[in-house]
Design an enzyme around this catalytic site. Structure first.
Site, PDB file in Angstrom:
ATOM      1  N   LYS A 233       0.844  -1.203   0.000  1.00 47.41           N
ATOM      2  CA  LYS A 233       0.000   0.000   0.000  1.00 47.41           C
ATOM      3  C   LYS A 233       0.872   1.243   0.000  1.00 47.41           C
ATOM      4  O   LYS A 233       0.615   2.206  -0.732  1.00 47.41           O
ATOM      5  CB  LYS A 233      -0.922   0.002   1.243  1.00 47.41           C
ATOM      6  CG  LYS A 233      -2.046  -1.005   1.129  1.00 47.41           C
ATOM      7  CD  LYS A 233      -2.808  -1.207   2.442  1.00 47.41           C
ATOM      8  CE  LYS A 233      -3.813  -2.334   2.261  1.00 47.41           C
ATOM      9  NZ  LYS A 233      -4.440  -2.790   3.512  1.00 47.41           N
TER      10      LYS A 233
ATOM     11  N   ASP B 190     -11.351   2.703   4.194  1.00 50.14           N
ATOM     12  CA  ASP B 190     -11.689   1.278   4.091  1.00 50.14           C
ATOM     13  C   ASP B 190     -13.202   1.082   4.044  1.00 50.14           C
ATOM     14  O   ASP B 190     -13.675  -0.016   3.756  1.00 50.14           O
ATOM     15  CB  ASP B 190     -11.135   0.540   5.321  1.00 50.14           C
ATOM     16  CG  ASP B 190      -9.971  -0.365   4.959  1.00 50.14           C
ATOM     17  OD1 ASP B 190      -9.800  -0.661   3.772  1.00 50.14           O
ATOM     18  OD2 ASP B 190      -9.248  -0.776   5.884  1.00 50.14           O
TER      19      ASP B 190
ATOM     20  N   GLN C 168      -4.690  -1.362   9.765  1.00 46.78           N
ATOM     21  CA  GLN C 168      -4.606  -2.697   9.170  1.00 46.78           C
ATOM     22  C   GLN C 168      -5.157  -3.740  10.150  1.00 46.78           C
ATOM     23  O   GLN C 168      -4.738  -3.806  11.301  1.00 46.78           O
ATOM     24  CB  GLN C 168      -3.132  -2.999   8.822  1.00 46.78           C
ATOM     25  CG  GLN C 168      -2.908  -4.320   8.116  1.00 46.78           C
ATOM     26  CD  GLN C 168      -3.480  -4.354   6.697  1.00 46.78           C
ATOM     27  OE1 GLN C 168      -3.393  -3.398   5.948  1.00 46.78           O
ATOM     28  NE2 GLN C 168      -4.093  -5.473   6.339  1.00 46.78           N
TER      29      GLN C 168
END
Ligand code: NAP
Length: 284
Positions: free
Chosen positions: A53, A120, A97
């Site tokens: 990422k 997200d 994460q």
């Protein structure tokens, strides 16, 4: 003939367009999209995802901040870290994460992220908006799959679509995105009875269960579109999907490979949504 849905190529195409859009935003508004990623602990797979990422964000011209904190961090300390990024105007997207260590409540962490920066799409404000038909921030994996359908002109209207797996990050939001395109949706899971028979009725089959090579051609109707979200390691450590690719490719009309399918699109959508959040910050 089966056509491969090349997620890697589509991701590269979208990311190079995005790099141009980022440059334009810098030139016109003086704004650089900023993405903050918080990684807790030492999970090796998470470290690989976060590195990917970060690399993609930098390549597209983003400001990228990665904070790596030890497993021992308390929930309150993690929330304080998120709150700093909530207040930081140079950061437009925040991602924590997952998975998190057992002593930290995932839901409390997701709730702590400003919904406007929740790239997200996991905050209840964003999941609620998605279900009420006003999507803003979308969970990246299903959003990437929708881009694949668009790119390959796979029409969903009135189609029988079946999803295997009902997780909050893939299966459930996928169902809503398909409904938005007027597909008929069946959402299945580990308690579903007669799964292969049900799956064989699907024009579009999306598999996200986390079990290597679970789906064979017995699950697939001739000519169906098959999307494989799974990322698993076989006994030799090789990355494999939830779908037995060679077997299913004999009957599918379109199929995504693993690697090179859904994975690269997930990162692309993360960047795209961070860019969109930066763009929205201009009009505030
Ligand atoms: P998850 O949270 O573990 O959920 C798995 C789902 O699969 C659950 O709904 C479970 O049913 C269902 N399931 C498990 N065994 C089943 C079976 N035998 N028959 C039918 N359904 C079954 O998984 P996830 O986070 O959605 O991830 C799924 C896979 O996708 C993993 O391999 C993950 O690594 C991968 N993934 C890839 C990406 C990417 O970017 N490529 C992104 C996210 C996830 P119950 O609800 O009944 O337990």
């Amino acid at each position: 003939m089966t056509q491969i849905i090349d997620g890697k190529a589509l991701a590269q195409k979208m990311q190079s367009k995005l790099a141009q859009k980022v440059q334009d935003l810098k030139d016109k508004e003086g704004i650089v999209p900023g993405l903050a990623v918080i990684l807790v602990g030492e999970d090796p797979a998470s470290h690989v995802y976060v590195r990917n990422k970060e690399r993609s964000a930098l390549q597209a011209g983003f400001k990228s901040e990665v904070v790596r904190v030890p497993d021992s961090i308390s929930q309150a300390e993690l929330i304080a870290l998120i709150d700093n990024y909530n207040k930081d105007c140079s950061i437009h997207g925040i991602l924590v994460q997952l998975p998190l260590p057992a002593h930290i409540d995932d839901n409390a962490i997701i709730l702590a992220i400003d919904p406007q920066k929740d790239v997200d799409g996991f905050h209840p404000m964003n999941t609620g908006k998605l279900w009420s038909g006003q999507p803003v921030m979308l969970p990246c994996t299903p959003a990437g799959i929708m881009e694949m359908f668009r790119e390959y002109e796979i029409d969903l209207e009135g189609k029988n679509t079946l999803i295997i797996g009902r997780s909050n990050i893939v299966g459930k939001p996928m169902a809503q995105l398909l409904l938005n395109q007027n597909a008929t949706v069946t959402l299945t899971h580990s308690r579903t009875k007669h799964l292969p028979e049900l799956a064989r009725q699907a024009d579009v089959l999306i598999v996200a269960i986390g079990k290597g090579h679970f789906v064979t051609k017995d699950f697939v109707k001739e000519g169906a579109v098959v999307i494989d979200v799974g990322m698993n390691r076989d006994d030799n450590g090789k990355l494999i999907g939830d779908v037995k690719y060679d077997d299913v490719a004999e009957v599918a009309s379109y199929i995504t490979p693993v690697p090179g399918g859904v994975g690269p699109m997930t990162i692309t959508m993360l960047l795209e949504q961070t860019y969109q959040a930066a763009l929205r910050s201009v009009s505030k």
